[in-house]
Design an enzyme around this catalytic site. Sequence first.
Site, PDB file in Angstrom:
ATOM      1  N   ARG A 115      -4.236  11.053   4.009  1.00  0.00           N
ATOM      2  CA  ARG A 115      -3.076  11.822   4.437  1.00  0.00           C
ATOM      3  C   ARG A 115      -1.939  11.745   3.426  1.00  0.00           C
ATOM      4  NH1 ARG A 115       1.114  12.222   6.937  1.00  0.00           N
ATOM      5  NH2 ARG A 115       1.346  14.013   8.308  1.00  0.00           N
ATOM      6  N   CYS A 127      -4.129  12.476  12.618  1.00  0.00           N
ATOM      7  CA  CYS A 127      -4.988  11.315  12.352  1.00  0.00           C
ATOM      8  C   CYS A 127      -5.052  10.494  13.621  1.00  0.00           C
ATOM      9  CB  CYS A 127      -4.461  10.505  11.172  1.00  0.00           C
ATOM     10  SG  CYS A 127      -2.984   9.604  11.579  1.00  0.00           S
ATOM     11  N   ARG A 134       1.204  14.038  13.435  1.00  0.00           N
ATOM     12  CA  ARG A 134       1.801  13.884  12.114  1.00  0.00           C
ATOM     13  C   ARG A 134       2.034  15.201  11.382  1.00  0.00           C
ATOM     14  NH1 ARG A 134      -0.652   8.421   9.575  1.00  0.00           N
ATOM     15  NH2 ARG A 134       1.406   8.333   8.629  1.00  0.00           N
ATOM     16  N   PRO A 135       2.935  16.033  11.903  1.00  0.00           N
ATOM     17  CA  PRO A 135       3.236  17.301  11.230  1.00  0.00           C
ATOM     18  C   PRO A 135       3.988  17.067   9.916  1.00  0.00           C
ATOM     19  CG  PRO A 135       4.705  16.957  13.098  1.00  0.00           C
ATOM     20  CD  PRO A 135       3.727  15.818  13.113  1.00  0.00           C
ATOM     21  N   LYS A 145       0.832  -1.214   0.000  1.00  0.00           N
ATOM     22  CA  LYS A 145       0.000   0.000   0.000  1.00  0.00           C
ATOM     23  C   LYS A 145       0.857   1.250   0.000  1.00  0.00           C
ATOM     24  CE  LYS A 145      -1.727   1.700   3.933  1.00  0.00           C
ATOM     25  NZ  LYS A 145      -1.521   3.135   4.201  1.00  0.00           N
ATOM     26  N   ASN A 146       1.818   1.322   0.930  1.00  0.00           N
ATOM     27  CA  ASN A 146       2.567   2.576   1.081  1.00  0.00           C
ATOM     28  C   ASN A 146       3.483   2.856  -0.105  1.00  0.00           C
ATOM     29  OD1 ASN A 146       1.270   3.086   3.449  1.00  0.00           O
ATOM     30  ND2 ASN A 146       2.954   2.452   4.777  1.00  0.00           N
ATOM     31  N   ARG A 163      -8.986   0.513   4.082  1.00  0.00           N
ATOM     32  CA  ARG A 163      -7.976   1.434   3.542  1.00  0.00           C
ATOM     33  C   ARG A 163      -6.715   0.681   3.148  1.00  0.00           C
ATOM     34  NH1 ARG A 163      -5.894   4.665   7.676  1.00  0.00           N
ATOM     35  NH2 ARG A 163      -4.393   4.960   6.031  1.00  0.00           N
ATOM     36  N   ASP A 172       4.167  -0.130  12.024  1.00  0.00           N
ATOM     37  CA  ASP A 172       2.951  -0.669  11.403  1.00  0.00           C
ATOM     38  C   ASP A 172       2.704  -2.135  11.757  1.00  0.00           C
ATOM     39  OD1 ASP A 172       2.433   1.784  10.305  1.00  0.00           O
ATOM     40  OD2 ASP A 172       3.017   1.257   8.263  1.00  0.00           O
ATOM     41  N   VAL A 213       7.555   5.776  17.479  1.00  0.00           N
ATOM     42  CA  VAL A 213       7.390   6.525  16.224  1.00  0.00           C
ATOM     43  C   VAL A 213       6.172   7.453  16.270  1.00  0.00           C
ATOM     44  CG1 VAL A 213       7.135   6.345  13.712  1.00  0.00           C
ATOM     45  CG2 VAL A 213       8.562   4.686  14.942  1.00  0.00           C
ATOM     46  N   LEU A 245       9.015  18.913   8.112  1.00  0.00           N
ATOM     47  CA  LEU A 245      10.250  18.442   7.453  1.00  0.00           C
ATOM     48  C   LEU A 245      10.099  18.495   5.931  1.00  0.00           C
ATOM     49  CD1 LEU A 245      11.114  15.391   9.746  1.00  0.00           C
ATOM     50  CD2 LEU A 245      12.197  17.646   9.743  1.00  0.00           C
TER      51      LEU A 245
HETATM   52  C1  UD1 Z   1       4.704   6.432   6.650  1.00  0.00           C
HETATM   53  C2  UD1 Z   1       3.711   5.327   6.381  1.00  0.00           C
HETATM   54  C3  UD1 Z   1       3.123   4.813   7.686  1.00  0.00           C
HETATM   55  C4  UD1 Z   1       4.235   4.390   8.637  1.00  0.00           C
HETATM   56  C5  UD1 Z   1       5.250   5.516   8.821  1.00  0.00           C
HETATM   57  C6  UD1 Z   1       6.455   5.113   9.648  1.00  0.00           C
HETATM   58  C7  UD1 Z   1       2.835   5.974   4.208  1.00  0.00           C
HETATM   59  C8  UD1 Z   1       1.659   6.413   3.427  1.00  0.00           C
HETATM   60  N1  UD1 Z   1       2.646   5.850   5.544  1.00  0.00           N
HETATM   61  O1  UD1 Z   1       3.988   7.509   7.247  1.00  0.00           O
HETATM   62  O2  UD1 Z   1       2.301   3.685   7.388  1.00  0.00           O
HETATM   63  O3  UD1 Z   1       3.693   4.072   9.898  1.00  0.00           O
HETATM   64  O4  UD1 Z   1       5.726   5.944   7.521  1.00  0.00           O
HETATM   65  O5  UD1 Z   1       7.065   3.996   9.104  1.00  0.00           O
HETATM   66  O6  UD1 Z   1       3.874   5.683   3.676  1.00  0.00           O
HETATM   67  N2  UD1 Z   1       7.266  13.695  11.600  1.00  0.00           N
HETATM   68  C9  UD1 Z   1       7.519  14.993  12.023  1.00  0.00           C
HETATM   69  N3  UD1 Z   1       7.605  15.972  11.089  1.00  0.00           N
HETATM   70  C10 UD1 Z   1       7.468  15.733   9.750  1.00  0.00           C
HETATM   71  C11 UD1 Z   1       7.236  14.405   9.330  1.00  0.00           C
HETATM   72  C12 UD1 Z   1       7.148  13.408  10.283  1.00  0.00           C
HETATM   73  O7  UD1 Z   1       7.635  15.247  13.220  1.00  0.00           O
HETATM   74  O8  UD1 Z   1       7.563  16.680   8.960  1.00  0.00           O
HETATM   75  C13 UD1 Z   1       7.145  12.623  12.616  1.00  0.00           C
HETATM   76  C14 UD1 Z   1       5.729  12.011  12.611  1.00  0.00           C
HETATM   77  O9  UD1 Z   1       4.820  12.783  13.343  1.00  0.00           O
HETATM   78  C15 UD1 Z   1       5.996  10.663  13.244  1.00  0.00           C
HETATM   79  C16 UD1 Z   1       7.394  10.327  12.721  1.00  0.00           C
HETATM   80  O10 UD1 Z   1       7.972  11.542  12.273  1.00  0.00           O
HETATM   81  O11 UD1 Z   1       6.010  10.766  14.638  1.00  0.00           O
HETATM   82  C17 UD1 Z   1       7.397   9.321  11.592  1.00  0.00           C
HETATM   83  O12 UD1 Z   1       6.615   9.825  10.536  1.00  0.00           O
HETATM   84  P1  UD1 Z   1       6.908   9.524   9.016  1.00  0.00           P
HETATM   85  O13 UD1 Z   1       8.098   8.620   8.889  1.00  0.00           O
HETATM   86  O14 UD1 Z   1       6.944  10.820   8.289  1.00  0.00           O
HETATM   87  O15 UD1 Z   1       5.619   8.714   8.617  1.00  0.00           O
HETATM   88  P2  UD1 Z   1       4.685   8.948   7.352  1.00  0.00           P
HETATM   89  O16 UD1 Z   1       5.509   9.194   6.160  1.00  0.00           O
HETATM   90  O17 UD1 Z   1       3.608   9.911   7.701  1.00  0.00           O
END
Ligand code: UD1
Length: 458
Positions: free
Chosen positions: A115, A139, A144-145, A45-46, A422, A330, A352, A148
Amino acid sequence: MLEDTAINPLPEINPVSGSLPTDGPVLEIWGGHRLSGLLPVSGAKNAALVVLAATLLCSDECRLRNIPELVDVGRMVQVLTSLGLKCRSQGTVWDIDGRTVDRAEAPYEIVSKLRASFFAIGPLIARMGEARVPLPGGCAIGARPVELHVRGLQSMGALVQIEGGIVHAAVPGGRLKGARIYLDYPSVGATETLMMAATLADGETVLENAAREPEVVDLANFCRAMGAEIRGAGTDTITVVGRDRLHGTDYAIVPDRIEAGTFLIAGAISDSELSVGPVVPEHMTATVAKLEAIGVKIIQDGADVLRVVPGDRRIGTDIETLPFPGFPTDMQAQFTTLLTLSEGSSVVTETVFENRMRHVAELKRLGANIRVKGRNAIIEGVPFLSGAPVMATDLRASAALVLAGLAARGKTTIFGLHHLDRGYERLEFKLQNAGARIERLDTPDSQAPVPETAATLS
Ligand code: UD1
């Protein structure tokens, strides 16, 4: 003293649809049946979601294979269509024509439901010189900001304004410039956004402390198949040299390591010997290591099939979620279920996401002995679970409840299936074919008391 989690009284109104989760269909599972045969694994999916977003980079036609048929995939295709791309599918094969992209603004209604559609911001600004994408918001599992993603694009010369909940990014001159970007955290989404943006930027971009997840590597492979120059994907330093344009290609998505891991646990928890495939075994290392620590044997059959061989007993173990190659967040909820039925104590630590323990309250409805303190779940193994009505609170929590239902005595009824749909393609059919007693019903059995909801309590 440890804080205890209360039994979850408030399966919430779905913040996206606004509807009560009890409106929809339910899954009924009669536990205690042995499974056998091969559980087939769909495309990841991802990886599929981000590869679909990356077709925005292509000035040509792409054929994508092994795209799972999921609600989230449908939503990402809606985003692409709204931006002018022509998308056609036959089963798991999608043809996407990137020549016709003509808008830079992703619609709020869809981004708010998916998202991952925010990840379109990278390819969109790279291709169009401009992007307007609504902030995705938090969510069920955390805030989930996306700072970055935004800071990285700014380093590449984008001017970014956030107004009225919309991120508006524009590049003076129309083309991003390569940059050296250090990510404070190896965010999967930020790595993907910036890697995609860099493929059409002017010059070289270096991403440091990049995410190493297999889905990042799959995206890099897809971009390379379109002619992008990317080195180092799968390590913490990714180098991208921008090109003027990317061409069409034919690409197959990798198997879903999270679905595969969920199926391995289905075998373990139902004391069944079964096979799971196709998988990329190197993507499964952390999951397999933890299953073996619990006492479940995993044998590789050929290049891409894993066989679960349950042991005589399961023993508790500790788990901490981490970025890849660490243990995947996950898979946390599904392992929590397995550990409730493993002897002794286990501690599961979620590092995470900040709010990813909501399945615990639901597992307790089934008789699990778990306490949550902060980001730790302290589990004491119990000899059995008993079926009950439960509410799915997020995607992987839903899978954890299905696994619990497979093992529990009697009938488990799972509400809130929109989460499951989903991310798991035809889960109940796959499990039925392997011998599980699981059925989707449009309306709940009148005997099953619906778990209380926010609305019924207010
Ligand atoms: C992706 C996956 C999700 C998985 C996650 C971690 C998709 C669609 N989803 O989510 O299934 O659980 O990776 O393996 O691919 N963070 C910040 N600032 C940012 C971005 C992220 O603080 O700008 C934090 C998030 O809040 C979270 C952590 O970093 O606590 C990890 O997030 P991230 O690796 O970005 O996950 P996603 O890409 O949203």
